[in-house]
Enzyme design. Sequence first.
Site, mmCIF file in Angstrom:
data_model
loop_
_atom_site.group_PDB
_atom_site.id
_atom_site.type_symbol
_atom_site.label_atom_id
_atom_site.label_comp_id
_atom_site.label_asym_id
_atom_site.label_seq_id
_atom_site.Cartn_x
_atom_site.Cartn_y
_atom_site.Cartn_z
ATOM 1 N N ASP A 30 35.355 -8.427 17.452
ATOM 2 C CA ASP A 30 34.342 -8.667 18.489
ATOM 3 C C ASP A 30 35.009 -8.472 19.854
ATOM 4 O O ASP A 30 35.865 -9.253 20.258
ATOM 5 C CB ASP A 30 33.809 -10.106 18.344
ATOM 6 C CG ASP A 30 32.726 -10.412 19.375
ATOM 7 O OD1 ASP A 30 32.414 -9.509 20.193
ATOM 8 O OD2 ASP A 30 32.199 -11.531 19.358
ATOM 9 N N ASP B 213 43.977 51.695 42.191
ATOM 10 C CA ASP B 213 42.905 51.583 43.174
ATOM 11 C C ASP B 213 42.954 52.723 44.212
ATOM 12 O O ASP B 213 44.035 53.096 44.664
ATOM 13 C CB ASP B 213 43.102 50.230 43.877
ATOM 14 C CG ASP B 213 41.890 49.794 44.650
ATOM 15 O OD1 ASP B 213 40.944 50.579 44.759
ATOM 16 O OD2 ASP B 213 41.905 48.647 45.144
ATOM 17 N N ARG C 154 38.597 39.269 50.052
ATOM 18 C CA ARG C 154 39.112 40.634 50.163
ATOM 19 C C ARG C 154 38.009 41.587 50.664
ATOM 20 O O ARG C 154 37.954 42.747 50.268
ATOM 21 C CB ARG C 154 39.624 41.106 48.802
ATOM 22 C CG ARG C 154 40.768 42.107 48.884
ATOM 23 C CD ARG C 154 41.019 42.790 47.550
ATOM 24 N NE ARG C 154 42.200 43.628 47.646
ATOM 25 C CZ ARG C 154 42.518 44.557 46.770
ATOM 26 N NH1 ARG C 154 41.773 44.779 45.716
ATOM 27 N NH2 ARG C 154 43.593 45.282 46.920
ATOM 28 N N LYS D 262 42.681 50.132 33.366
ATOM 29 C CA LYS D 262 43.040 48.818 33.918
ATOM 30 C C LYS D 262 41.772 48.248 34.543
ATOM 31 O O LYS D 262 41.180 48.867 35.433
ATOM 32 C CB LYS D 262 44.140 48.989 34.964
ATOM 33 C CG LYS D 262 44.563 47.714 35.662
ATOM 34 C CD LYS D 262 45.729 48.022 36.598
ATOM 35 C CE LYS D 262 46.126 46.842 37.445
ATOM 36 N NZ LYS D 262 47.143 47.234 38.447
ATOM 37 N N TRP D 263 41.339 47.092 34.063
ATOM 38 C CA TRP D 263 40.058 46.488 34.471
ATOM 39 C C TRP D 263 40.373 45.301 35.390
ATOM 40 O O TRP D 263 40.785 44.251 34.920
ATOM 41 C CB TRP D 263 39.305 46.026 33.227
ATOM 42 C CG TRP D 263 37.930 45.480 33.451
ATOM 43 C CD1 TRP D 263 37.568 44.382 34.162
ATOM 44 C CD2 TRP D 263 36.709 46.020 32.915
ATOM 45 N NE1 TRP D 263 36.211 44.191 34.109
ATOM 46 C CE2 TRP D 263 35.658 45.175 33.345
ATOM 47 C CE3 TRP D 263 36.404 47.120 32.113
ATOM 48 C CZ2 TRP D 263 34.333 45.407 32.988
ATOM 49 C CZ3 TRP D 263 35.084 47.341 31.761
ATOM 50 C CH2 TRP D 263 34.059 46.493 32.205
ATOM 51 N N ASP D 264 40.154 45.474 36.676
ATOM 52 C CA ASP D 264 40.591 44.484 37.662
ATOM 53 C C ASP D 264 39.427 43.582 38.095
ATOM 54 O O ASP D 264 38.245 43.898 37.874
ATOM 55 C CB ASP D 264 41.174 45.243 38.873
ATOM 56 C CG ASP D 264 42.252 44.462 39.603
ATOM 57 O OD1 ASP D 264 42.353 43.246 39.389
ATOM 58 O OD2 ASP D 264 42.983 45.076 40.406
ATOM 59 N N ASN E 34 39.090 41.034 41.609
ATOM 60 C CA ASN E 34 39.937 40.592 42.713
ATOM 61 C C ASN E 34 39.392 39.516 43.639
ATOM 62 O O ASN E 34 39.895 39.362 44.760
ATOM 63 C CB ASN E 34 40.356 41.809 43.544
ATOM 64 C CG ASN E 34 41.499 42.535 42.872
ATOM 65 O OD1 ASN E 34 42.530 41.949 42.587
ATOM 66 N ND2 ASN E 34 41.308 43.815 42.580
ATOM 67 N N ASP F 162 50.756 39.845 39.886
ATOM 68 C CA ASP F 162 51.072 40.804 40.948
ATOM 69 C C ASP F 162 52.479 40.578 41.465
ATOM 70 O O ASP F 162 53.014 41.416 42.195
ATOM 71 C CB ASP F 162 50.081 40.642 42.112
ATOM 72 C CG ASP F 162 48.832 41.478 41.901
ATOM 73 O OD1 ASP F 162 48.821 42.298 40.969
ATOM 74 O OD2 ASP F 162 47.865 41.303 42.669
HETATM 75 C C1 DGJ Z 1 45.173 43.727 42.109
HETATM 76 C C2 DGJ Z 1 46.031 44.161 40.958
HETATM 77 O O1 DGJ Z 1 46.655 43.066 40.376
HETATM 78 C C3 DGJ Z 1 47.024 45.186 41.450
HETATM 79 O O2 DGJ Z 1 47.895 45.534 40.415
HETATM 80 C C4 DGJ Z 1 46.276 46.380 41.967
HETATM 81 O O3 DGJ Z 1 45.589 47.003 40.923
HETATM 82 C C5 DGJ Z 1 45.325 45.948 43.063
HETATM 83 N N1 DGJ Z 1 44.473 44.865 42.653
HETATM 84 C C6 DGJ Z 1 44.486 47.094 43.508
HETATM 85 O O4 DGJ Z 1 43.510 46.736 44.397
#
Ligand code: DGJ
Length: 738
Positions: free
Chosen positions: A54, A369, A445, A478-480, A482, A550
Amino acid sequence: MTLIQVHETERVFHLTNEYFSYVLRVEEGDVLAQEYFGQAIATYNGGRYYPRVDRSFSPNFPEATDRLYSLDTLLQEYPGYGTGDYRTPAQLIRHEDGSTVTDFRYKSYEVIKGKPRLAGMPSPYVEQEDEASTLIITLEDPKERLVARLVYTIYRDRSILTRSAQIQNVGTETHYIQKAASLSLDLPLQELDVITLNGTWGRERMMERERVKRGVKVFDSKRGSSSHQMNPFLALVSPETTEYTGEAIGFSLVYSGSHQMMLERDSYGQTRVQLGINEFGFEWRLDPDEQFETPEVVIAYSANGTMEMSQSFHSLYRERLARGKHRDAERPILINNWEATYFDFDEDKIKSIVDESAALGIELFVLDDGWFGHRDDDYTSLGDWFEYETKIPNGLTGLADYIHAKGMKFGLWFEPEMISKESELFKQHPDWAIQIPGRGLSKGRDQYVLDFSRKEVRDNIVHQMIEVLDRVPIDYIKWDFNRNVTEVFSAALPSDQQGEVLHRYVLGLYEVLETITARYPDILFESCSGGGGRFDPGMLYYMPQTWTSDNTDAIARLKIQHGTSMVYPISSMGAHVSAVPNHQTHRETSLKMRGDVAMSGVFGYELDVTEMSEEEKATVKDQVTFYQAHRRTFQYGTFYRLKSAFDSNHPAWMFVSEDGEEAIACDFSVLSETAPLIRVFKLKGLDEKAVYEVDGRRYGGDELMRVGFYIEPVVKGDFASKLYVLKKVNEHQGGQSK
Ligand code: DGJ
């Protein structure tokens, strides 16, 4: 072995393999309780009994006949809110009458072979049905006509358990889910440390360990992405646990959006852990007949320290999360032009880098880029996925042909989820950027996030990408991503569904990723988010590798790659040699050290090779040849951390090849020391009965692991490294050592 033992009379479920046992019991009042999670036991006999006491201020069920049983202290599996448990609930649901009490009670169970897939969300899979078994437990809140299904999959040969939950509306009223954890787990009284991987841009996955104290602690991301700041992973370990001893339970959420990991240590020393979609700003309308499914949590259990926990994650994510033809294939050595040129390039410059790289033996050129729209800086053109003719007059096809003729593969950068105000796409569809009408749009950015919760937005981007990918022979993407989302709102949803936007965004992203990766099975995809801002298992399901950070400085990378290796396999970690002084830290390190650190990942270069001296080029050639010879061991071998990059001046790790025939041990020195200590290098993971040759000497596996060998002291200043290649000699212990 029966992976899921069900004791019908005791109403006990015992999920077990040779590594762990996970025991559930249906307690009094049909409450699903947690009994045990730890090292495997053969049989659970059910003698353990929740102590009836309890406790003042701990309420009892409405139907309780005495005061001895309260949800406030019971270890549970999917606790609700408002019926006596004052700890953090696993789910919070607002009903049509405005109340928020949920009380899910046990209804039934089902055991199925294999592992079901989640609808529209990534998760580890099985290739054969007998690799795993799944227990689905159905709970019900009869008053609210809501059903919760808890899904548990146990793998046969891995120390892995996965969990997810589904909530279904079987009534006629509308409910609003304000929280639905993928997992809630209560652990009994014990001292615990928590390990997290937190950081920021350029400093991802810094490992932090602290004692779990009384109260609630939340580790999360509210950014709409899994984030640089807090990786969707935590481990609970005992205070004595080391890399190679003690208990460790790792939790990894397979999700790329805002997430929440919660720890609560209660007044009795019991700990509740929950992982799932972040409840902050989340609300999901659940109409009659609808079901909501949570993402999945992968749990890796180890009775032998954190390294074994990491290895369980590594092999699962390498073999049963990553997919497609690149899953098991050696990944090419790439060169990326980003740090070499940034936006300042033209076709001639690119060709000169390609010429030089081809001569050095590099296998893949990645155009980063700046190749599209009229992009000369980061203020424009996102959303306009067509060639910038001024920069590449012969187009991508011309460039691809040139690169292929040199014997290299061709890779291309995209940032599909973004839009620049200065773009054709924005002129046509200004409302496609996520924004709140009448409110300013915060910049990141100088770009904006596209509303991927909307089908027409996703379709437009998919079509633009298809136009390029059907036309140009591309081997790698490479598919970013940001920036993170702000002013969360979707013009396509009514006001009572705005809390769904971030999750719908992630579901939309997964749909796009599935469409593109399925349509181009030959393309190798690498995910990126300003480096490692979305290094999570969700992305790894679609893309077997991620740009780790990066920050390409070799010294900074020791910590970043060490932290990343807590969960993610080496085959998933992009690592490049860049120029000195390093662009992020301004530090100077030798080309050798930069190479040695980058080889402990998916190796590549990111500098202007046309500006290298002949001596440097000769070193690059040697590095390329060396990596090619040992690539399989680096990328697919078993990885062992030997000395921590977080608290040692001499971090060290090693790789043992899949067949055990070779091993590579890497010793790093950060700062030089006067009168250095006499260091002994002890290794792991070797065959103790075998003989190995290293640097022309022979040692037994047991000698290397227990006695070790002396490391030559570094005498030439800061930042040094040495890789030791060990080869198994065709001889067993008892033969002569030289
Ligand atoms: C961020 C990425 O991490 C970099 O390697 C590069 O691709 C830049 N963007 C380009 O804008």
